[in-house]
Motif scaffolding. Sequence first.
Motif, PDB file in Angstrom:
ATOM      1  N   SER A   1       0.844  -1.187   0.000  1.00 22.03           N
ATOM      2  CA  SER A   1       0.000   0.000   0.000  1.00 22.03           C
ATOM      3  C   SER A   1       0.881   1.239   0.000  1.00 22.03           C
ATOM      4  O   SER A   1       1.986   1.228   0.557  1.00 22.03           O
ATOM      5  N   LYS A   2       0.395   2.298  -0.625  1.00 24.58           N
ATOM      6  CA  LYS A   2       1.107   3.564  -0.575  1.00 24.58           C
ATOM      7  C   LYS A   2       1.085   4.161   0.828  1.00 24.58           C
ATOM      8  O   LYS A   2       1.944   4.962   1.181  1.00 24.58           O
ATOM      9  N   CYS A   3       0.070   3.747   1.618  1.00 23.56           N
ATOM     10  CA  CYS A   3       0.007   4.169   3.015  1.00 23.56           C
ATOM     11  C   CYS A   3       0.561   3.032   3.866  1.00 23.56           C
ATOM     12  O   CYS A   3      -0.062   1.967   3.985  1.00 23.56           O
ATOM     13  N   ALA A   4       1.747   3.242   4.444  1.00 21.56           N
ATOM     14  CA  ALA A   4       2.442   2.167   5.152  1.00 21.56           C
ATOM     15  C   ALA A   4       1.649   1.629   6.339  1.00 21.56           C
ATOM     16  O   ALA A   4       1.802   0.459   6.721  1.00 21.56           O
ATOM     17  N   SER A   5       0.784   2.426   6.926  1.00 25.87           N
ATOM     18  CA  SER A   5       0.034   1.975   8.109  1.00 25.87           C
ATOM     19  C   SER A   5      -0.978   0.877   7.791  1.00 25.87           C
ATOM     20  O   SER A   5      -1.425   0.162   8.696  1.00 25.87           O
ATOM     21  N   TYR A   6      -1.341   0.730   6.499  1.00 26.79           N
ATOM     22  CA  TYR A   6      -2.287  -0.317   6.117  1.00 26.79           C
ATOM     23  C   TYR A   6      -1.605  -1.676   5.931  1.00 26.79           C
ATOM     24  O   TYR A   6      -2.268  -2.714   6.049  1.00 26.79           O
ATOM     25  N   VAL A   7      -0.323  -1.680   5.629  1.00 29.78           N
ATOM     26  CA  VAL A   7       0.387  -2.921   5.314  1.00 29.78           C
ATOM     27  C   VAL A   7       0.375  -3.839   6.537  1.00 29.78           C
ATOM     28  O   VAL A   7       0.690  -3.432   7.651  1.00 29.78           O
ATOM     29  N   GLY A   8      -0.011  -5.092   6.293  1.00 27.07           N
ATOM     30  CA  GLY A   8      -0.061  -6.080   7.365  1.00 27.07           C
ATOM     31  C   GLY A   8      -1.420  -6.248   8.004  1.00 27.07           C
ATOM     32  O   GLY A   8      -1.649  -7.228   8.729  1.00 27.07           O
ATOM     33  N   LEU A   9      -2.352  -5.308   7.755  1.00 34.45           N
ATOM     34  CA  LEU A   9      -3.690  -5.446   8.335  1.00 34.45           C
ATOM     35  C   LEU A   9      -4.388  -6.683   7.759  1.00 34.45           C
ATOM     36  O   LEU A   9      -4.431  -6.885   6.543  1.00 34.45           O
ATOM     37  N   THR A  10      -4.944  -7.491   8.640  1.00 29.14           N
ATOM     38  CA  THR A  10      -5.594  -8.737   8.234  1.00 29.14           C
ATOM     39  C   THR A  10      -6.909  -8.875   8.998  1.00 29.14           C
ATOM     40  O   THR A  10      -6.975  -8.574  10.201  1.00 29.14           O
ATOM     41  N   GLY A  11      -7.924  -9.318   8.305  1.00 30.75           N
ATOM     42  CA  GLY A  11      -9.204  -9.532   8.979  1.00 30.75           C
ATOM     43  C   GLY A  11     -10.258 -10.070   8.031  1.00 30.75           C
ATOM     44  O   GLY A  11     -10.021 -10.236   6.834  1.00 30.75           O
TER      45      GLY A  11
END
Length: 222
Positions: A147-157
């Motif tokens: 993602s261009k927004c690093a805070s989204y990377v790794g979110l899983t659900g």
Amino acid sequence: MNEAAVNDPIPQELTGALGLQPAAKSKADAFARSFLRRSLRDGSRSDVKEILTHKALILGYTRPKKDKPKKNKKAKGLNAKQKRDLKIFHIKAEHQKYELFLPLHELWKQYITDLCNGLQPTTNPQLVQGKLLKADFHGAVIKVVRSKCASYVGLTGILIQEFKHVFKIITKKDELKVIPKRHSMFEIEVNGFVSHIYGSRIEQRASERSAKKFKSKGAIDL
């Protein structure tokens, strides 16, 4: 005694002795005669008694008015603002629990397995990829891998709501996250098959995406 005598009116001198009163013209008779006078086409013939001696009597006729057919009005759906005001898509805090959506995830796995005609080790990965692009993702476990927004990377659900431009997922920490599709790449795993999907390719509602024809593309710049 003949029939004419029976039908003759009672003599006036006998009505008093018998305690009878002369019959007055009834209201019904008066109404009938008045109605006939108004309804007759030939207004010059005012003697109703004479007219009634004829075999045929032509009355005026007014054609009844036909009711205009009612137009079927299609019910208008709510617009986006009305839906927001009514909080139709709002999920209450007490319902934002990961475990509540696990049955939905199990249903989604069965749905995608049936959609791909059974997932076997010999199944073509490109077939799975093509099916996923048109599939409904509600219930799928998705992960943001780029993602261009690093805070989204790794979110899983578990995906619980999909809109045209965003995903809403519930994480194992019972957190509701809103992730934009554009500029993100998602990973979906089904029975050992791992697929990566660019969010910009699926910026449609699930109902619209199912009928869309996807063309094979190379790498997409996030």
